[in-house]
Design a protein around this motif. Structure first.
Motif, PDB file in Angstrom:
ATOM      1  N   GLY A 258      39.357 -15.010  21.771  1.00  0.00           N
ATOM      2  CA  GLY A 258      38.764 -14.808  19.783  1.00  0.00           C
ATOM      3  C   GLY A 258      37.108 -15.259  20.014  1.00  0.00           C
ATOM      4  N   GLU A 259      36.169 -15.136  19.654  1.00  0.00           N
ATOM      5  CA  GLU A 259      34.731 -15.811  19.503  1.00  0.00           C
ATOM      6  C   GLU A 259      33.642 -16.615  18.900  1.00  0.00           C
ATOM      7  N   LEU A 260      33.428 -17.059  19.500  1.00  0.00           N
ATOM      8  CA  LEU A 260      33.363 -18.691  18.006  1.00  0.00           C
ATOM      9  C   LEU A 260      31.669 -18.171  18.815  1.00  0.00           C
ATOM     10  N   LEU A 261      30.828 -18.479  17.284  1.00  0.00           N
ATOM     11  CA  LEU A 261      29.038 -17.797  17.195  1.00  0.00           C
ATOM     12  C   LEU A 261      29.054 -19.783  16.959  1.00  0.00           C
ATOM     13  N   LEU A 262      28.479 -20.755  17.829  1.00  0.00           N
ATOM     14  CA  LEU A 262      27.343 -21.646  16.788  1.00  0.00           C
ATOM     15  C   LEU A 262      26.144 -21.601  17.088  1.00  0.00           C
ATOM     16  N   ASP A 263      25.878 -22.261  16.283  1.00  0.00           N
ATOM     17  CA  ASP A 263      24.558 -22.743  15.850  1.00  0.00           C
ATOM     18  C   ASP A 263      24.667 -21.571  14.784  1.00  0.00           C
ATOM     19  N   SER A 264      24.954 -20.488  14.129  1.00  0.00           N
ATOM     20  CA  SER A 264      25.211 -19.880  13.721  1.00  0.00           C
ATOM     21  C   SER A 264      25.919 -19.560  12.335  1.00  0.00           C
ATOM     22  N   PRO A 265      24.722 -20.006  10.807  1.00  0.00           N
ATOM     23  CA  PRO A 265      24.631 -19.449   9.879  1.00  0.00           C
ATOM     24  C   PRO A 265      25.198 -18.409   9.360  1.00  0.00           C
ATOM     25  N   VAL A 266      25.531 -18.146   8.524  1.00  0.00           N
ATOM     26  CA  VAL A 266      26.085 -17.151   7.463  1.00  0.00           C
ATOM     27  C   VAL A 266      25.351 -17.157   6.538  1.00  0.00           C
ATOM     28  N   ALA A 267      24.327 -15.930   6.386  1.00  0.00           N
ATOM     29  CA  ALA A 267      23.333 -15.755   5.599  1.00  0.00           C
ATOM     30  C   ALA A 267      24.014 -15.267   4.293  1.00  0.00           C
ATOM     31  N   LYS A 268      24.743 -14.139   4.369  1.00  0.00           N
ATOM     32  CA  LYS A 268      25.394 -13.134   3.708  1.00  0.00           C
ATOM     33  C   LYS A 268      26.584 -12.174   4.199  1.00  0.00           C
ATOM     34  N   ILE A 269      27.237 -12.297   3.102  1.00  0.00           N
ATOM     35  CA  ILE A 269      28.539 -11.380   3.308  1.00  0.00           C
ATOM     36  C   ILE A 269      28.389  -9.627   2.511  1.00  0.00           C
ATOM     37  N   ILE A 270      28.481  -9.341   3.558  1.00  0.00           N
ATOM     38  CA  ILE A 270      28.189  -8.011   2.948  1.00  0.00           C
ATOM     39  C   ILE A 270      29.218  -7.363   2.070  1.00  0.00           C
ATOM     40  N   SER A 271      28.392  -6.532   1.529  1.00  0.00           N
ATOM     41  CA  SER A 271      29.800  -5.881   0.323  1.00  0.00           C
ATOM     42  C   SER A 271      29.622  -4.827  -0.432  1.00  0.00           C
ATOM     43  N   GLU A 272      30.232  -3.641  -0.497  1.00  0.00           N
ATOM     44  CA  GLU A 272      29.842  -2.743  -1.005  1.00  0.00           C
ATOM     45  C   GLU A 272      30.973  -2.487  -2.129  1.00  0.00           C
ATOM     46  N   ASN A 273      31.341  -2.076  -3.607  1.00  0.00           N
ATOM     47  CA  ASN A 273      32.391  -1.664  -4.469  1.00  0.00           C
ATOM     48  C   ASN A 273      33.426  -2.217  -4.875  1.00  0.00           C
ATOM     49  N   GLY A 274      31.974  -3.787  -4.714  1.00  0.00           N
ATOM     50  CA  GLY A 274      33.272  -5.045  -5.038  1.00  0.00           C
ATOM     51  C   GLY A 274      34.272  -5.428  -4.089  1.00  0.00           C
ATOM     52  N   ARG A 275      33.988  -4.576  -2.340  1.00  0.00           N
ATOM     53  CA  ARG A 275      34.289  -5.064  -0.962  1.00  0.00           C
ATOM     54  C   ARG A 275      33.503  -5.456  -0.545  1.00  0.00           C
ATOM     55  N   ALA A 276      34.308  -6.643   0.769  1.00  0.00           N
ATOM     56  CA  ALA A 276      33.782  -7.207   1.913  1.00  0.00           C
ATOM     57  C   ALA A 276      34.011  -6.626   2.555  1.00  0.00           C
ATOM     58  N   ARG A 277      32.947  -6.252   3.522  1.00  0.00           N
ATOM     59  CA  ARG A 277      32.797  -5.302   4.679  1.00  0.00           C
ATOM     60  C   ARG A 277      31.903  -6.414   5.398  1.00  0.00           C
ATOM     61  N   GLY A 278      31.818  -7.554   5.992  1.00  0.00           N
ATOM     62  CA  GLY A 278      31.971  -8.237   6.767  1.00  0.00           C
ATOM     63  C   GLY A 278      30.202  -9.272   6.208  1.00  0.00           C
ATOM     64  N   VAL A 279      30.141  -9.517   7.430  1.00  0.00           N
ATOM     65  CA  VAL A 279      28.729 -11.005   7.224  1.00  0.00           C
ATOM     66  C   VAL A 279      27.730 -10.469   7.817  1.00  0.00           C
ATOM     67  N   GLU A 280      26.546 -11.146   7.687  1.00  0.00           N
ATOM     68  CA  GLU A 280      25.072 -10.868   8.401  1.00  0.00           C
ATOM     69  C   GLU A 280      24.364 -12.789   8.530  1.00  0.00           C
ATOM     70  N   LEU A 281      24.418 -12.814   9.607  1.00  0.00           N
ATOM     71  CA  LEU A 281      23.833 -14.019  10.163  1.00  0.00           C
ATOM     72  C   LEU A 281      22.651 -14.058   9.734  1.00  0.00           C
ATOM     73  N   ALA A 282      22.271 -15.553   9.817  1.00  0.00           N
ATOM     74  CA  ALA A 282      20.879 -15.995   9.573  1.00  0.00           C
ATOM     75  C   ALA A 282      19.804 -15.348  10.663  1.00  0.00           C
ATOM     76  N   GLY A 283      20.648 -15.051  11.934  1.00  0.00           N
ATOM     77  CA  GLY A 283      19.381 -14.173  12.577  1.00  0.00           C
ATOM     78  C   GLY A 283      19.082 -13.001  12.596  1.00  0.00           C
ATOM     79  N   GLY A 284      19.877 -12.741  11.627  1.00  0.00           N
ATOM     80  CA  GLY A 284      19.411 -11.176  11.418  1.00  0.00           C
ATOM     81  C   GLY A 284      20.956 -10.596  11.776  1.00  0.00           C
ATOM     82  N   GLY A 285      21.699 -10.724  12.941  1.00  0.00           N
ATOM     83  CA  GLY A 285      22.686 -10.184  13.381  1.00  0.00           C
ATOM     84  C   GLY A 285      23.951  -9.476  12.427  1.00  0.00           C
ATOM     85  N   LYS A 286      24.589  -8.731  12.814  1.00  0.00           N
ATOM     86  CA  LYS A 286      25.836  -8.154  11.699  1.00  0.00           C
ATOM     87  C   LYS A 286      26.524  -8.620  11.948  1.00  0.00           C
TER      88      LYS A 286
END
Length: 520
Positions: A258-286
């Protein structure tokens, strides 16, 4: 949508106990999992910090069922980390300081009965009825877990150790009347079936502060299960502090790939047509994944979704739900051993009155109607310099009380210290080396917990257990773990919550898994 980003089978928001547990459960099933944590260390409410050589827990006082054959202990064994941690039993579980005298509540069934009978001999028959009723409730809850989650080794092992054939045979009769049909009732009503003496009920219900509502308002089923866990599964404290537990879970998760990212707040849950597709980190990574699990505050989670992605009906329901009280804590480093100077046991609860409604009314005004006083340094001496102690004083407050804690932190802290000094530790104020105050705003900032809510949603009868927010979100591909969802309040229940969801999602492509996903 573009798949511009790293791809995982599952991404988890928050490395609290629930998120770490869900990550471990899914990684053990062979999934590629990433956990994104806003802070610099894993653990959420299960973390520690050090000041001046004294180590303090953010939230943990003690943990029920994590050792000695309890359900959470079985989960840790399954994760392969039980032997990497040392838990020492807390016994008595609690000392209750009422205005006129004190009562001990041992962390085992036989000891609890002996103490209650000693203090309330005229109520012996009622005490025995209560203990038998709690035994049945605990067994019924365990059998129901077996029916819901299948022949899992953890549940199967607990059933074999604690539930006899007689209990199994009586389950169809005791479960509906003793648990399922009692869900709408409060704790006063539930305990009143067995205990008629109001003073005895007040003593037994002294631990309501851990759940955030007095017996007249809290779910009776939740309160009874909590009492049963304290005195049947026992309570423990992790040697070295609660951070040890979080670190062990994080290490095991990484050990499974497993991969654990610290100091990495999530800024957004990526979604499309009512379905979650991932997250976007505050630093900009997807992070791209069709399975997103949130271990974060429920309202914070849905604030991460775009407009129009959450059904309006669910949004309205979420806005109407009530959150728990928040902690105001004073963490003290002391230059002496309190266990030899008036605080012999692990934890004390100081009440102004036997009337818990009156104590709760004080809290709502911003006054300390109840004060938790605990020093884990007796069980875990390494938390303080040699011969010294840590001492944590906690009262619960609303976000906006009449006597607001904002701007009067030092005044309220002095009031807590004075109360403990008068009741238990004369001269306490002269022995303080380190003093740190933690307010609800501090907890909100650290954990994103709405209004610093210590226990997630308030534990009212309509917001607990299966009536709590479901694990499965109305947004497809999004799930919840931790104390905002089933099972509810507490570190150990959050760990079990993550374990349950991981097991459920690991078999989501089977017929049974699809059915359970609909039901739960």
């Amino acid at each position: 949508m573009s798949d511009n980003g790293k791809k995982y089978d599952a991404v988890i928001i928050g490395a609290g106990p629930g998120g770490l547990s869900a990550g471990l459960s899914l990684a053990r099933s062979g999934l590629k999992v990433l956990i994104a944590e806003k802070n610099g260390k894993p653990g959420g409410n299960c973390t520690c910090w050090t000041a001046g050589g004294y180590t303090f827990d953010l939230a943990v006082h003690q943990l029920s069922g994590i050792g000695g054959g309890g359900m959470c202990g079985g989960v840790l064994e399954e994760y392969g980390i039980a032997d990497k941690l040392e838990f020492r039993q807390v016994d008595p579980f609690l000392v209750v300081d009422m205005p006129d005298r004190s009562y001990k509540l041992p962390g085992n069934r036989a000891g609890l009965r002996a103490e209650l009978v000693k203090d309330f001999p005229e109520d012996t028959a009622d005490i025995d009825r209560m203990l038998d009723g709690l035994d049945t409730l605990k067994s019924d809850a365990l059998i129901s877990q077996r029916l819901l989650h299948g022949a899992n080794p953890v549940v199967k092992g607990m059933l074999a150790r604690t539930v006899g054939w007689g209990k199994l045979a009586s389950f169809p009769f005791t479960f509906p009347w003793g648990l399922a049909l009692r869900m709408p009732f409060n704790a006063d009503f539930m305990l009143g079936r067995w205990i008629k003496n109001p003073k005895l009920r007040a003593v037994i219900h002294a631990s309501w502060v851990y759940l955030g509502l007095p017996p007249s308002r809290i779910s009776g089923v939740m309160m009874d299960i909590f009492v049963a866990m304290q005195h049947i599964e026992h309570s423990y404290y992790p040697v070295g502090g609660s951070q040890k537990l979080a670190d062990a879970m994080a290490a095991a998760f990484r050990g499974l790939g497993g991969e654990l990212l610290l100091d990495s707040p999530v800024a957004k849950i990526i979604s499309e047509n009512g379905r979650a597709r991932g997250v976007e980190l505050a630093g900009g990574g997807k992070i791209i994944s069709d399975l997103v699990i949130s271990n974060a505050d429920a309202r914070h989670t849905y604030g991460l979704l775009g407009l129009g992605q959450v059904p309006a009906r669910f949004t309205r329901k979420l806005a109407k739900m009530s959150v728990s009280l928040a902690p105001f804590r004073v963490c003290l480093g002391l230059d002496y051993d309190v266990s030899k100077n008036g605080l012999e046991e692990h934890e004390y609860m100081l009440f102004r009155d036997y009337d818990h409604d009156a104590n709760y009314a004080d809290m709502l005004r911003g006054d300390p109607g109840a004060i938790s006083v605990y020093s884990p340094a007796k069980i875990s001496p390494e938390l303080a310099p040699p011969g010294h102690s840590t001492l944590v004083l906690t009262t619960m407050v609303p976000w906006r009380p009449e006597k607001d804690w904002r701007g009067r932190g030092e005044e309220l802290a002095a009031e807590l210290i004075a109360a403990v000094e008068k009741k238990r530790l004369p001269g306490l104020s002269k022995r303080i080396v380190v003093k740190q105050i933690m307010t609800p705003e501090d907890l909100e900032r650290r954990t994103n917990s709405c209004e610093g809510a210590m226990y997630g949603w308030a534990n009212t009868p309509d917001q607990v257990l299966m009536r709590r927010m479901p694990m499965r979100s109305p947004v497809k591909g999004l799930y919840h773990v931790g104390h905002w969802t089933y099972l509810g309040t507490g570190v150990t229940t959050a760990i079990i919550s993550g374990w349950m969801l991981g097991n459920r999602l690991a078999r989501r492509n089977t017929l049974a898994g699809r059915i359970m996903d609909r039901v739960l």
